[in-house]
Scaffold this motif. Structure first.
Motif, short mmCIF file in Angstrom:
data_model
loop_
_atom_site.label_atom_id
_atom_site.label_comp_id
_atom_site.label_asym_id
_atom_site.label_seq_id
_atom_site.Cartn_x
_atom_site.Cartn_y
_atom_site.Cartn_z
N ALA A 47 3.27 -21.42 -9.50
CA ALA A 47 2.87 -20.17 -10.16
C ALA A 47 3.73 -20.04 -11.41
O ALA A 47 4.94 -20.27 -11.37
CB ALA A 47 3.08 -18.97 -9.24
N GLU A 48 3.09 -19.69 -12.52
CA GLU A 48 3.79 -19.54 -13.79
C GLU A 48 3.73 -18.08 -14.22
O GLU A 48 2.66 -17.48 -14.25
CB GLU A 48 3.15 -20.44 -14.86
N VAL A 49 4.89 -17.53 -14.54
CA VAL A 49 4.98 -16.13 -14.95
C VAL A 49 5.32 -16.06 -16.43
O VAL A 49 6.36 -16.57 -16.86
CB VAL A 49 6.06 -15.38 -14.13
N LYS A 50 4.43 -15.44 -17.21
CA LYS A 50 4.69 -15.22 -18.65
C LYS A 50 4.95 -13.73 -18.87
O LYS A 50 4.11 -12.89 -18.55
CB LYS A 50 3.48 -15.66 -19.49
N ILE A 51 6.12 -13.44 -19.41
CA ILE A 51 6.54 -12.05 -19.60
C ILE A 51 6.64 -11.75 -21.08
O ILE A 51 7.45 -12.35 -21.80
CB ILE A 51 7.91 -11.80 -18.93
N ALA A 52 5.81 -10.83 -21.57
CA ALA A 52 5.88 -10.39 -22.96
C ALA A 52 6.81 -9.18 -23.02
O ALA A 52 6.56 -8.16 -22.37
CB ALA A 52 4.49 -10.02 -23.48
N TYR A 53 7.88 -9.29 -23.81
CA TYR A 53 8.89 -8.23 -23.83
C TYR A 53 9.49 -8.09 -25.22
O TYR A 53 9.33 -8.95 -26.09
CB TYR A 53 10.00 -8.54 -22.81
N THR A 54 10.20 -6.98 -25.42
CA THR A 54 10.90 -6.75 -26.67
C THR A 54 12.38 -7.06 -26.46
O THR A 54 13.06 -6.37 -25.70
CB THR A 54 10.75 -5.27 -27.12
N PRO A 55 12.89 -8.12 -27.10
CA PRO A 55 14.30 -8.49 -26.88
C PRO A 55 15.24 -7.49 -27.53
O PRO A 55 14.91 -6.88 -28.55
CB PRO A 55 14.40 -9.87 -27.55
N ALA A 56 16.39 -7.33 -26.92
CA ALA A 56 17.42 -6.46 -27.51
C ALA A 56 18.08 -7.21 -28.66
O ALA A 56 18.55 -8.33 -28.48
CB ALA A 56 18.47 -6.10 -26.45
N PRO A 57 18.08 -6.63 -29.87
CA PRO A 57 18.68 -7.35 -31.01
C PRO A 57 20.18 -7.53 -30.84
O PRO A 57 20.88 -6.65 -30.35
CB PRO A 57 18.37 -6.43 -32.19
N LYS A 58 20.66 -8.71 -31.22
CA LYS A 58 22.10 -8.96 -31.18
C LYS A 58 22.78 -8.19 -32.30
O LYS A 58 22.22 -8.03 -33.39
CB LYS A 58 22.38 -10.47 -31.33
N LYS A 59 23.99 -7.74 -32.06
CA LYS A 59 24.77 -7.08 -33.09
C LYS A 59 25.30 -8.12 -34.07
O LYS A 59 25.49 -9.29 -33.72
CB LYS A 59 25.92 -6.30 -32.45
N ASP A 60 25.56 -7.68 -35.30
CA ASP A 60 26.01 -8.60 -36.34
C ASP A 60 27.25 -9.40 -35.90
O ASP A 60 27.33 -10.61 -36.11
CB ASP A 60 26.33 -7.85 -37.63
N TYR A 61 28.21 -8.70 -35.29
CA TYR A 61 29.45 -9.40 -34.92
C TYR A 61 29.19 -10.43 -33.83
O TYR A 61 29.84 -11.49 -33.81
CB TYR A 61 30.53 -8.40 -34.49
N GLU A 62 28.21 -10.16 -32.94
CA GLU A 62 27.88 -11.12 -31.89
C GLU A 62 27.27 -12.38 -32.50
O GLU A 62 27.62 -13.51 -32.11
CB GLU A 62 26.89 -10.50 -30.89
N ILE A 63 26.37 -12.18 -33.47
CA ILE A 63 25.74 -13.33 -34.13
C ILE A 63 26.79 -14.13 -34.89
O ILE A 63 26.80 -15.37 -34.84
CB ILE A 63 24.63 -12.85 -35.08
N TYR A 64 27.69 -13.43 -35.58
CA TYR A 64 28.73 -14.10 -36.37
C TYR A 64 29.64 -14.95 -35.48
O TYR A 64 29.92 -16.12 -35.77
CB TYR A 64 29.53 -13.07 -37.15
N LEU A 65 30.09 -14.36 -34.37
CA LEU A 65 31.00 -15.09 -33.47
C LEU A 65 30.31 -16.28 -32.81
O LEU A 65 30.90 -17.35 -32.66
CB LEU A 65 31.56 -14.14 -32.40
#
Length: 238
Positions: free
Chosen positions: A164-182
């Protein structure tokens, strides 16, 4: 500016589950996707829709249960809805659109798996001769059991058809700038896997630092990771 970062408005998470012969119970031991699905539900992302596709193998224990594929899909839907009902999440069973797609019993998926398998050409031809020949579903399966390649079918083909394959369409929580930078610094230093950021997220931190040396390292990492033209352009500018 080529790296104005825009978080994904929507994403899709796909998880595949496998079942024992003739069974609908979810395997929840270590290494299965039940834990991953549970963690995803608890992550509380805003979820729009869930599509569940399920199938069966041509084995006797499977085809004797005509509703087996639907029951497998329903088992996952029930698991998902139960988790939502007992928890105080952003999502609820009324807000999410559930769609179940049980595959009809047939040979199509089996044939695809056989043709893409490691079986030698002559064995594939023997299997195809049986599938394309005369006889009922059960009669063809009994003929397959007499082939030398049947053990391979049991080990490597049939198990992946009981799925069985489950496809979930969702809105991801955006990463904060400092998280992306690190995270980008860790990827540059090879202390984190490149999949921790998307190709756009990996380039974006270069706009957050005034240091040309750091910008250069980030774009060089982006080229190694994605080979995207924007990274080449920005590296050239730096």
């Amino acid at each position: 500016e080529l790296d104005n970062y825009q978080p994904d408005a929507e994403s899709v998470n796909t998880l595949t589950f496998y079942f024992d012969k003739g069974q609908t119970a979810l395997r929840d031991f270590l290494g299965t996707n039940v834990t991953v699905l549970n963690d995803f539900i608890e992550s509380n992302y805003q979820t729009e829709a869930i599509e569940i596709t399920a199938g069966t193998s041509p084995e006797k224990e499977e085809i004797q249960k005509p509703r087996l594929a639907a029951q497998r899909a329903q088992a996952l839907q029930k698991f998902y809805k139960h988790k939502l009902d007992i928890s105080d999440y952003v999502n609820n069973t009324k807000a999410i659109k559930f769609q179940i797609n049980p595959q009809q019993t047939g040979w199509d998926t089996f044939i695809k798996k056989v043709k893409s398998s490691a079986l030698p050409k002559e064995e594939i031809e023997k299997i195809m001769a049986i599938v394309d020949g005369e006889g009922s579903f059960l009669e063809k399966e009994e003929k397959l059991q007499k082939l030398e390649s049947y053990e391979y079918l049991e080990l490597y083909v049939y198990p992946v058809l009981r799925f069985a394959e489950v496809k979930i369409a969702y809105t991801p929580a955006p990463k904060k700038d400092y998280e992306i930078y690190l995270l980008s610094k860790k990827i540059v230093d090879k202390a984190a896997d490149k999949s921790a950021l998307t190709e756009q997220e990996l380039r974006y931190p270069a706009t957050l630092t005034p240091l040309l040396a750091e910008k250069r390292k980030i774009y060089e990492a982006a080229i190694r990771t994605t080979d995207h033209w924007q990274a080449y352009h920005n590296l050239g500018v730096v």
